[in-house]
Design a protein around this motif. Structure first.
Motif, PDB file in Angstrom:
ATOM      1  N   ILE A 234     -35.336  -5.690   6.858  1.00  0.00           N
ATOM      2  CA  ILE A 234     -35.784  -6.123   8.183  1.00  0.00           C
ATOM      3  C   ILE A 234     -34.595  -6.534   9.049  1.00  0.00           C
ATOM      4  N   ARG A 235     -33.519  -7.023   8.435  1.00  0.00           N
ATOM      5  CA  ARG A 235     -32.330  -7.392   9.215  1.00  0.00           C
ATOM      6  C   ARG A 235     -31.652  -6.148   9.775  1.00  0.00           C
ATOM      7  N   THR A 236     -31.578  -5.077   8.977  1.00  0.00           N
ATOM      8  CA  THR A 236     -31.024  -3.826   9.487  1.00  0.00           C
ATOM      9  C   THR A 236     -31.896  -3.289  10.610  1.00  0.00           C
ATOM     10  N   GLU A 237     -33.198  -3.377  10.427  1.00  0.00           N
ATOM     11  CA  GLU A 237     -34.124  -2.938  11.471  1.00  0.00           C
ATOM     12  C   GLU A 237     -33.880  -3.699  12.769  1.00  0.00           C
ATOM     13  N   GLN A 238     -33.771  -5.002  12.674  1.00  0.00           N
ATOM     14  CA  GLN A 238     -33.566  -5.810  13.872  1.00  0.00           C
ATOM     15  C   GLN A 238     -32.238  -5.478  14.547  1.00  0.00           C
ATOM     16  N   LEU A 239     -31.186  -5.280  13.759  1.00  0.00           N
ATOM     17  CA  LEU A 239     -29.878  -4.955  14.310  1.00  0.00           C
ATOM     18  C   LEU A 239     -29.889  -3.599  15.015  1.00  0.00           C
ATOM     19  N   TYR A 240     -30.448  -2.588  14.360  1.00  0.00           N
ATOM     20  CA  TYR A 240     -30.459  -1.244  14.935  1.00  0.00           C
ATOM     21  C   TYR A 240     -31.285  -1.205  16.224  1.00  0.00           C
ATOM     22  N   VAL A 241     -32.438  -1.846  16.208  1.00  0.00           N
ATOM     23  CA  VAL A 241     -33.278  -1.885  17.406  1.00  0.00           C
ATOM     24  C   VAL A 241     -32.553  -2.596  18.538  1.00  0.00           C
ATOM     25  N   ASP A 242     -31.868  -3.677  18.212  1.00  0.00           N
ATOM     26  CA  ASP A 242     -31.152  -4.430  19.238  1.00  0.00           C
ATOM     27  C   ASP A 242     -30.026  -3.600  19.845  1.00  0.00           C
ATOM     28  N   TRP A 243     -29.275  -2.860  19.020  1.00  0.00           N
ATOM     29  CA  TRP A 243     -28.169  -2.046  19.552  1.00  0.00           C
ATOM     30  C   TRP A 243     -28.687  -0.903  20.412  1.00  0.00           C
ATOM     31  N   VAL A 244     -29.764  -0.268  19.998  1.00  0.00           N
ATOM     32  CA  VAL A 244     -30.323   0.823  20.797  1.00  0.00           C
ATOM     33  C   VAL A 244     -30.852   0.280  22.126  1.00  0.00           C
ATOM     34  N   ARG A 245     -31.485  -0.888  22.094  1.00  0.00           N
ATOM     35  CA  ARG A 245     -31.977  -1.499  23.325  1.00  0.00           C
ATOM     36  C   ARG A 245     -30.815  -1.793  24.274  1.00  0.00           C
ATOM     37  N   ARG A 246     -29.714  -2.318  23.738  1.00  0.00           N
ATOM     38  CA  ARG A 246     -28.548  -2.605  24.585  1.00  0.00           C
ATOM     39  C   ARG A 246     -27.963  -1.328  25.172  1.00  0.00           C
ATOM     40  N   PHE A 247     -27.934  -0.271  24.359  1.00  0.00           N
ATOM     41  CA  PHE A 247     -27.401   1.014  24.804  1.00  0.00           C
ATOM     42  C   PHE A 247     -28.212   1.565  25.970  1.00  0.00           C
ATOM     43  N   ILE A 248     -29.540   1.477  25.868  1.00  0.00           N
ATOM     44  CA  ILE A 248     -30.406   1.977  26.934  1.00  0.00           C
ATOM     45  C   ILE A 248     -30.238   1.141  28.202  1.00  0.00           C
ATOM     46  N   ARG A 249     -30.183  -0.171  28.056  1.00  0.00           N
ATOM     47  CA  ARG A 249     -30.009  -1.034  29.229  1.00  0.00           C
ATOM     48  C   ARG A 249     -28.642  -0.833  29.881  1.00  0.00           C
ATOM     49  N   PHE A 250     -27.636  -0.591  29.050  1.00  0.00           N
ATOM     50  CA  PHE A 250     -26.291  -0.376  29.584  1.00  0.00           C
ATOM     51  C   PHE A 250     -26.267   0.845  30.508  1.00  0.00           C
ATOM     52  N   HIS A 251     -27.074   1.852  30.177  1.00  0.00           N
ATOM     53  CA  HIS A 251     -27.141   3.068  30.991  1.00  0.00           C
ATOM     54  C   HIS A 251     -28.383   3.091  31.879  1.00  0.00           C
ATOM     55  N   GLU A 252     -28.773   1.897  32.316  1.00  0.00           N
ATOM     56  CA  GLU A 252     -29.807   1.717  33.341  1.00  0.00           C
ATOM     57  C   GLU A 252     -31.124   2.394  32.971  1.00  0.00           C
ATOM     58  N   MET A 253     -31.535   2.172  31.728  1.00  0.00           N
ATOM     59  CA  MET A 253     -32.839   2.566  31.213  1.00  0.00           C
ATOM     60  C   MET A 253     -33.033   4.082  31.125  1.00  0.00           C
ATOM     61  N   ARG A 254     -31.969   4.822  31.073  1.00  0.00           N
ATOM     62  CA  ARG A 254     -32.086   6.271  30.872  1.00  0.00           C
ATOM     63  C   ARG A 254     -32.397   6.555  29.400  1.00  0.00           C
ATOM     64  N   HIS A 255     -33.166   7.604  29.143  1.00  0.00           N
ATOM     65  CA  HIS A 255     -33.533   7.940  27.774  1.00  0.00           C
ATOM     66  C   HIS A 255     -32.317   8.505  27.043  1.00  0.00           C
TER      67      HIS A 255
END
Length: 341
Positions: A40-61
């Motif tokens: 679950i810790r790996t899950e939380q980390l991976y989800v958090d990094w992907v969320r940051r990546f999407i927000r960094f590029h202004e919510m682009r897929h």
């Protein structure tokens, strides 16, 4: 003309309900990780990094992004955020997993994304006196957890995920289940911790009995064991050695189930940090430092490096060799010419 009582499509609200929407990207990522038994810790980390990546590029897929955007995000982490090389590589691993496993995109540029070079650092190691002073500032379960980290070489999460059935008092052993790399191993149970551990188990048993009386007492079981053995979740042997103070809803359960989790790692990290502050230790102290100290002090006592490797659960002895560098006195074991004057 007779009129029908049946509702027209315009009148029937259900007619406007289309096919179910596909799961969101982050939900797809979570499902993919859980299906493959990631923690679950790996899950939380991976989800958090992907969320940051999407927000960094202004919510682009992410499907619309390429190597330039990935490089830009990783560079931002290093140059603007100032993260370490290991943190940057963790973010890269999350993005690689997203593209290769979840989106199933075979893109050659993924393997060409620059891997940050992790500098080789010597681990922080406490002296025996510093360990004694640190433990002297702790009490209760926090003292026992810290003592186990130093006395067994376990990682923090390995200690917190310890279950009652894996403490072997008669054989003076602790069985570490699903350690790093999803491997099991056996480590030593210190004689000095046998009675404190028995007392902790008595307290945990009282908590479990109260939960059972209240209609709870079911603990999370790994993988499909809960399906194969439906009653095992309430069995005493599967309970946590260090249960949390309160019950909480298991985020991975479907439907949602209220259970008692183990002690949170942040609580131990905070307690150890505060204890080190009270001892006025100048070294940066975390729970993992106790694992480093365990390995170094064993080697100082003359134990074979292969034995230490097995106790730590290292796949390669070269990982364990780092502690031999800490043992070198005077830089490389030499005597400075200044001392000969």
């Amino acid at each position: 003309m007779e009129t029908s009582d049946a509702a027209t499509p315009e009148e029937d609200g259900a007619a406007f309900i289309g096919p179910p929407r596909p799961p969101r990207l982050l939900d797809q990522l979570r499902t993919h990780l859980r299906t493959r038994h990631y923690s679950i810790r790996t899950e939380q980390l991976y989800v958090d990094w992907v969320r940051r990546f999407i927000r960094f590029h202004e919510m682009r897929h992410p499907r619309d992004l390429g190597p330039g955007e990935v490089e830009a995000f990783l560079s931002h982490l290093a140059e603007v955020r100032g993260v370490s090389a290991s943190t940057q590589n963790q973010a890269k691993a999350a993005l690689l997993y997203l593209y290769k496993q979840v989106l199933d995109l075979s893109l050659p540029w993924l393997d060409e994304v620059v891997q940050a070079k992790t500098p080789k650092r010597l681990p922080v190691v406490l002296t025996e006196r510093e360990v004694r002073d640190l433990l002297g500032q702790l009490n209760g379960p926090m003292w026992l957890i810290a003592s186990l980290l130093y006395g067994t070489g376990m990682r923090l999460m390995e200690c917190l995920r310890l279950r009652v059935k894996d403490v072997e008092f008669a054989r003076r052993e602790i069985v570490v289940r699903e350690g790093k790399g999803n491997k099991d191993r056996v480590t030593v149970l210190p004689e000095n911790l046998i009675e404190p551990l028995r007392a902790q188990l008595s307290r945990a048993k009282a908590v479990h009995d109260r939960d059972l009386a209240a209609g709870f007492g079911d603990v999370h079981l790994p993988h499909a064991l809960a399906v194969k053995y439906p009653k095992s979740g309430r069995a005493w042997g599967w309970q946590w050695v260090f249960p949390a103070a309160a019950r909480s809803v298991d985020p991975r359960s479907e439907p949602r189930v209220e259970r008692r989790h183990h002690v949170q790692p942040e609580s131990v990290q905070r307690a150890v940090r505060e204890a080190a502050r009270r001892t006025e230790c100048a070294k940066p102290v975390s729970p993992h430092v106790l694992r480093h100290s365990f390995a170094t002090h064993l080697l100082q006592s003359g134990y074979d490096i292969r034995t230490v490797q097995e106790l730590l659960g290292h796949s390669d002895v070269s990982t364990t060799m780092i502690y031999t560098h800490v043992l070198n006195r005077g830089g490389r074991g030499i005597r400075s010419p200044l001392d000969a004057l």
